[in-house]
Design a protein around this motif. Structure first.
Motif, short mmCIF file in Angstrom:
data_model
loop_
_atom_site.label_atom_id
_atom_site.label_comp_id
_atom_site.label_asym_id
_atom_site.label_seq_id
_atom_site.Cartn_x
_atom_site.Cartn_y
_atom_site.Cartn_z
N SER A 5 0.83 -1.21 0.00
CA SER A 5 0.00 0.00 0.00
C SER A 5 0.86 1.25 0.00
O SER A 5 0.54 2.24 -0.65
N GLU A 6 1.96 1.22 0.75
CA GLU A 6 2.86 2.37 0.82
C GLU A 6 3.35 2.77 -0.57
O GLU A 6 3.49 3.95 -0.88
N SER A 9 0.71 4.90 -2.21
CA SER A 9 0.04 5.88 -1.38
C SER A 9 0.20 7.31 -1.87
O SER A 9 -0.52 8.19 -1.43
N PHE A 10 1.14 7.57 -2.80
CA PHE A 10 1.38 8.96 -3.20
C PHE A 10 0.60 9.34 -4.46
O PHE A 10 0.59 10.49 -4.86
N SER A 11 -0.02 8.36 -5.09
CA SER A 11 -0.85 8.66 -6.25
C SER A 11 -2.31 8.48 -5.88
O SER A 11 -2.72 7.40 -5.46
N LEU A 12 -3.08 9.52 -6.04
CA LEU A 12 -4.50 9.42 -5.72
C LEU A 12 -5.22 8.54 -6.73
O LEU A 12 -6.10 7.76 -6.38
N GLN A 23 -5.05 6.96 -0.78
CA GLN A 23 -5.27 8.34 -0.33
C GLN A 23 -6.67 8.51 0.27
O GLN A 23 -6.87 9.32 1.17
N TYR A 26 -6.48 7.46 3.79
CA TYR A 26 -5.87 8.52 4.59
C TYR A 26 -6.89 9.64 4.87
O TYR A 26 -6.90 10.22 5.95
N ALA A 27 -7.73 9.94 3.87
CA ALA A 27 -8.77 10.97 4.06
C ALA A 27 -9.74 10.54 5.16
O ALA A 27 -10.14 11.35 6.00
N THR A 124 -11.57 12.48 -6.36
CA THR A 124 -10.90 11.19 -6.18
C THR A 124 -10.41 10.64 -7.51
O THR A 124 -9.78 9.59 -7.55
N ARG A 130 -6.39 16.43 -4.21
CA ARG A 130 -6.52 15.40 -3.17
C ARG A 130 -7.97 15.33 -2.75
O ARG A 130 -8.73 16.28 -2.96
#
Length: 236
Positions: A5-6, A9-12, A23, A26-27, A124, A130
């Motif tokens: 997952s990490e 995690s930086f691409s929505l 993401q 995280y929201a 999304t 974001r």
């Protein structure tokens, strides 16, 4: 979160191999870290309530309202990030006014919710943005009966009889499941909402720490500090 997952995690807009948009998770974590909010539908109206954290004794208490009116018969509250909520309140009011200018009648809540949730969903699936870090509770009156909806950062929305979002949402829902009855009166629902916010909290909670909105046939209103004090005086 797993290492897999990490990596995503930086691409929505990219799915992880397990089918998640990380993401968005995280929201939802931002929502879960936010102040608790409660919504309760009764036979003659809806109550929405939330807890306010004052950062300092020097803070001007009534400068920011978490419970907001969209139009005369629709109101909303949030858990999560305040600035994101402010943008959504503005957009919800704009959607309501556009509908009014087009059809010459106030927007029904059943029309507002899909439009507002679609806006949240667009954040999304677009590059360079974001998701909104908020979940909303929206209450309204339509065709002779009350409605209570929840909208999440994913753009999903659903109707509830009673629910809790934000910090300790699971505990709030469990408390409401024990307390909720179909034939609740509006005044009882205000008391139940305040008790739900108090449940599981250490320390005293006063009227300064709570905001309440009520939607009934005559319209939506945010309760004054004095009205909330009166309700709290009747709670043991």
């Amino acid at each position: 979160l797993t290492m897999e997952s990490e990596r995503y995690s930086f691409s929505l807009t990219t799915f992880s191999p397990s089918g998640k948009l990380v993401q968005l998770e995280y929201a939802l974590a931002a929502v879960s870290a936010g102040a608790p909010s409660v919504g309760i539908m009764t036979k003659n109206g809806v109550v929405i309530a939330t807890k306010i954290k004052h950062k300092s004794s020097l803070y001007e208490e009534h400068s920011v309202h978490r419970v907001q009116m969209v139009n005369d018969h629709i109101g909303m509250v949030y858990s999560g990030m305040g600035p994101d909520y402010r943008v959504l309140v503005k957009q919800a009011r704009k959607i309501a006014q556009t509908y009014y200018l087009t059809y010459k009648e106030p927007i029904p809540i059943s029309q507002l919710m899909p439009r507002l949730a679609t806006l949240m969903q667009e954040y999304t699936q677009s590059g360079g943005v974001r998701p909104f870090g908020v979940s909303l509770l929206v209450c309204g009156w339509e065709k002779g009966r009350p409605y209570l909806y929840q909208a999440d950062p994913s753009g999903a929305f659903f109707a509830w009889k009673a629910t809790s979002i934000g910090k300790n949402a699971a505990g709030g829902k469990f408390f409401l499941e024990k307390r909720y009855k179909e034939d609740l009166e509006l005044d009882d629902a205000v008391h139940t909402a305040i008790l739900t916010l108090k449940d599981g909290l250490v320390g005293k909670i006063t009227a300064e720490h709570i905001q309440v909105g009520i939607c009934k046939e005559s319209g939506f209103q945010r309760l004054s500090f004095e009205e909330i004090q009166d309700y709290m005086a009747n709670i043991p």
